[in-house]
Design an enzyme around this catalytic site. Sequence first.
Site, mmCIF file in Angstrom:
data_model
loop_
_atom_site.group_PDB
_atom_site.id
_atom_site.type_symbol
_atom_site.label_atom_id
_atom_site.label_comp_id
_atom_site.label_asym_id
_atom_site.label_seq_id
_atom_site.Cartn_x
_atom_site.Cartn_y
_atom_site.Cartn_z
ATOM 1 N N ALA A 327 -10.239 -39.296 22.347
ATOM 2 C CA ALA A 327 -11.295 -39.092 22.252
ATOM 3 C C ALA A 327 -11.771 -38.076 21.057
ATOM 4 O O ALA A 327 -12.693 -38.209 20.281
ATOM 5 C CB ALA A 327 -12.129 -38.625 23.518
ATOM 6 N N HIS A 451 -3.516 -9.841 30.224
ATOM 7 C CA HIS A 451 -2.377 -9.704 31.367
ATOM 8 C C HIS A 451 -3.133 -9.383 32.553
ATOM 9 O O HIS A 451 -3.948 -8.771 32.562
ATOM 10 C CB HIS A 451 -1.513 -8.526 30.984
HETATM 11 P P1 FAD Z 1 -14.463 -46.424 22.823
HETATM 12 O O1 FAD Z 1 -14.600 -45.236 23.531
HETATM 13 O O2 FAD Z 1 -13.656 -47.398 23.130
HETATM 14 O O3 FAD Z 1 -15.840 -46.819 22.566
HETATM 15 C C1 FAD Z 1 -16.426 -48.086 21.776
HETATM 16 C C2 FAD Z 1 -17.793 -48.641 22.154
HETATM 17 O O4 FAD Z 1 -17.914 -49.611 21.442
HETATM 18 C C3 FAD Z 1 -17.532 -49.301 23.697
HETATM 19 O O5 FAD Z 1 -18.897 -48.814 24.443
HETATM 20 C C4 FAD Z 1 -17.616 -50.753 23.424
HETATM 21 O O6 FAD Z 1 -18.495 -51.471 24.375
HETATM 22 C C5 FAD Z 1 -18.551 -50.684 22.127
HETATM 23 N N1 FAD Z 1 -18.259 -51.952 21.386
HETATM 24 C C6 FAD Z 1 -17.244 -52.317 20.830
HETATM 25 N N2 FAD Z 1 -17.358 -53.364 19.807
HETATM 26 C C7 FAD Z 1 -18.827 -53.487 19.810
HETATM 27 C C8 FAD Z 1 -19.681 -54.240 19.177
HETATM 28 N N3 FAD Z 1 -19.373 -55.592 18.444
HETATM 29 N N4 FAD Z 1 -21.029 -54.162 19.534
HETATM 30 C C9 FAD Z 1 -21.469 -52.969 20.095
HETATM 31 N N5 FAD Z 1 -20.688 -52.367 20.910
HETATM 32 C C10 FAD Z 1 -19.556 -52.471 20.822
HETATM 33 N N6 FAD Z 1 -8.742 -39.527 25.372
HETATM 34 C C11 FAD Z 1 -8.689 -38.426 25.378
HETATM 35 O O7 FAD Z 1 -8.923 -37.635 24.306
HETATM 36 N N7 FAD Z 1 -8.405 -37.564 26.405
HETATM 37 C C12 FAD Z 1 -8.467 -38.188 27.729
HETATM 38 O O8 FAD Z 1 -8.227 -37.195 28.417
HETATM 39 C C13 FAD Z 1 -8.280 -39.375 27.651
HETATM 40 N N8 FAD Z 1 -8.245 -40.134 28.732
HETATM 41 C C14 FAD Z 1 -8.168 -41.509 29.036
HETATM 42 C C15 FAD Z 1 -8.128 -42.165 30.070
HETATM 43 C C16 FAD Z 1 -8.084 -43.627 30.257
HETATM 44 C C17 FAD Z 1 -7.834 -44.132 31.534
HETATM 45 C C18 FAD Z 1 -8.224 -44.370 28.926
HETATM 46 C C19 FAD Z 1 -8.307 -45.913 28.901
HETATM 47 C C20 FAD Z 1 -8.306 -43.830 27.803
HETATM 48 C C21 FAD Z 1 -8.401 -42.160 27.724
HETATM 49 N N9 FAD Z 1 -8.484 -41.747 26.595
HETATM 50 C C22 FAD Z 1 -8.345 -40.232 26.557
HETATM 51 C C23 FAD Z 1 -8.585 -42.246 25.185
HETATM 52 C C24 FAD Z 1 -10.235 -42.321 24.862
HETATM 53 O O9 FAD Z 1 -10.764 -43.022 25.862
HETATM 54 C C25 FAD Z 1 -10.312 -42.923 23.597
HETATM 55 O O10 FAD Z 1 -9.537 -42.463 22.388
HETATM 56 C C26 FAD Z 1 -11.795 -43.033 23.094
HETATM 57 O O11 FAD Z 1 -12.441 -43.512 23.924
HETATM 58 C C27 FAD Z 1 -11.982 -43.612 21.775
HETATM 59 O O12 FAD Z 1 -13.241 -43.566 21.327
HETATM 60 P P2 FAD Z 1 -13.937 -44.653 20.406
HETATM 61 O O13 FAD Z 1 -15.336 -44.190 20.113
HETATM 62 O O14 FAD Z 1 -13.301 -44.961 19.060
HETATM 63 O O15 FAD Z 1 -14.177 -45.754 21.512
#
Ligand code: FAD
Length: 474
Positions: A327, A451
Amino acid sequence: MSEKFDVIVIGAGPAGYVAAIRAAQLGLKTACVDAFVGKDGKQALGGTCLNVGCIPSKALLDSSKQFYNLSHNLPAHGISVENAKVDLGTFIGRKDKIVKQFTGGIGQLFKANKVTAFFGKGKLLKGNNVEITGNDGSKQTISATNVILASGSVPIELPFAKFDNKYILDNAGALDINEVPKRLGVIGAGVIGLELGSVWRRLGSEVTVLEALPDFLGVADADIAKIALKEFTKLGLDIKLGAKLSKAEIKNNTVALTYEDKDGKHELTVDKLLVAVGRRAYTDGLLADDTGVKVDERGRIVVDEHNHTGVDGVWAIGDAVRGPMLAHKGSEEGVAVAEWIAGKAGHVNLDTVPWVIYTEPEIAWAGKTEKQLKDEGVPYKVGTFPFAAIGRAVAMNEAIGQVKVIAHAETDRLLGVHMVGPGVSELIAEAVVAMEFKGSAEDLARIVHAHPTLSEAVHEAALSVDKRAIHKGN
Ligand code: FAD
Ligand code: NAD
């Protein structure tokens, strides 16, 4: 005529929503399009992370840790609690409330920053137009000078173990089980498998983890992975390495698994199966055929070091592009792209992105592992310090694990810091700052650490690089 923006972001996960807010802060007229539907059937901003990833998993990890501590940590403090029980409705309900609070919070931040949110599936058309298809099938087109693609990732599905989220679960399913499964199978001893496997193990499930690779947690430093494996085994996670699943069949309300390891074929029956074998960039329906945006052999949107796709005004960030699927990595890319668009100097250093695994003990690292440095032929020296010799950790009854600092053998520059133990998810930040400022082990060693705190383990490990740790033999 379609409504015109300076910036349209597709995807409101931690990459996209942060990009949208930063762009709006910089005075750009910004829209963000997202299709995620929350448990209540309404738009839920925040993507995977806030809805079915980082935040809900940490909520369940924390609740299950509290429960587990009642029987496994508090007795050592002289505190006993008889007949502790978990009310699973409250357990899951608390997680849902936290999710709602944070996804709703993004909506408020959008309003405060004047980001226009669109609900629906966005598709990039040629000429930086974005077609939005609503859930009811309605269509509208908006356009912008710049489009940021932030469509995130989805779990990889095994062809012979398709998700139904009743018996065969993805991450979303494993965050929403309404009865503690007696037997939980987990495919993949990666980050999700270990975190969510821990949650259900702490509540009493018999958890068997099948990992295809022969080494445990190969992405982490080998010393750290070895300590972690020992602790996870003590927790009761039955981790089978070199174990390849070949069949998963739903039979009599259970899942019958067949897997193979070096000793041959085995059968295992579980009540639920979590498949966590990695995630893939999600670009389904995102790009019209003639946009010119390229995807690589792994389905990731191709970008340069500035997250630019090579198509005028089109950028991509987060899980949908190369680099770790984290994230905070996506968020920083979002900030940097908004700043580049606004003519400012953005900055993301992928070499110092911290990793944290929120198990017990926690695992955290930044920079290179010993193996990577060996493979690259970089000369290095190592200092370690165990939490067993840290007063605060002993007082907490959590004196497990160690901090390991790796520095360049000649220049002393910090190359990697690796930790397993209590609170290391927070301790890693110090290492990241030091590495980002191109600090040395000597720099860390010269800084005054309070500490008694857990951070003294970082200080002592840095001292140990030059064999001058005070509270252990060198
Ligand atoms: P995403 O969070 O996947 O968001 C993408 C968004 O775009 C979604 O809402 C999707 O619906 C939307 N979307 C996609 N295509 C379209 C479209 N064509 N039109 C409109 N909307 C669309 N990372 C950490 O750093 N720390 C953690 O503790 C951590 N824990 C995790 C636990 C789990 C169980 C999982 C599955 C992942 C975890 N991650 C963690 C990873 C983290 O969730 C991802 O790295 C992060 O969410 C990626 O962010 P993003 O914005 O790239 O994509
Ligand atoms: P992962 O890449 O962390 O682990 C997947 C594991 O499954 C690997 O060990 C792999 O060898 C194994 N595997 C692959 N195919 C297999 C098969 N057929 N049978 C058995 N094992 C197999 O993936 P994940 O756990 O699904 O998580 C995906 C990503 O989400 C993570 O890599 C991370 O980027 C992100 N995430 C981060 C956090 C965090 O930051 N704390 C938490 C959860 C997820």
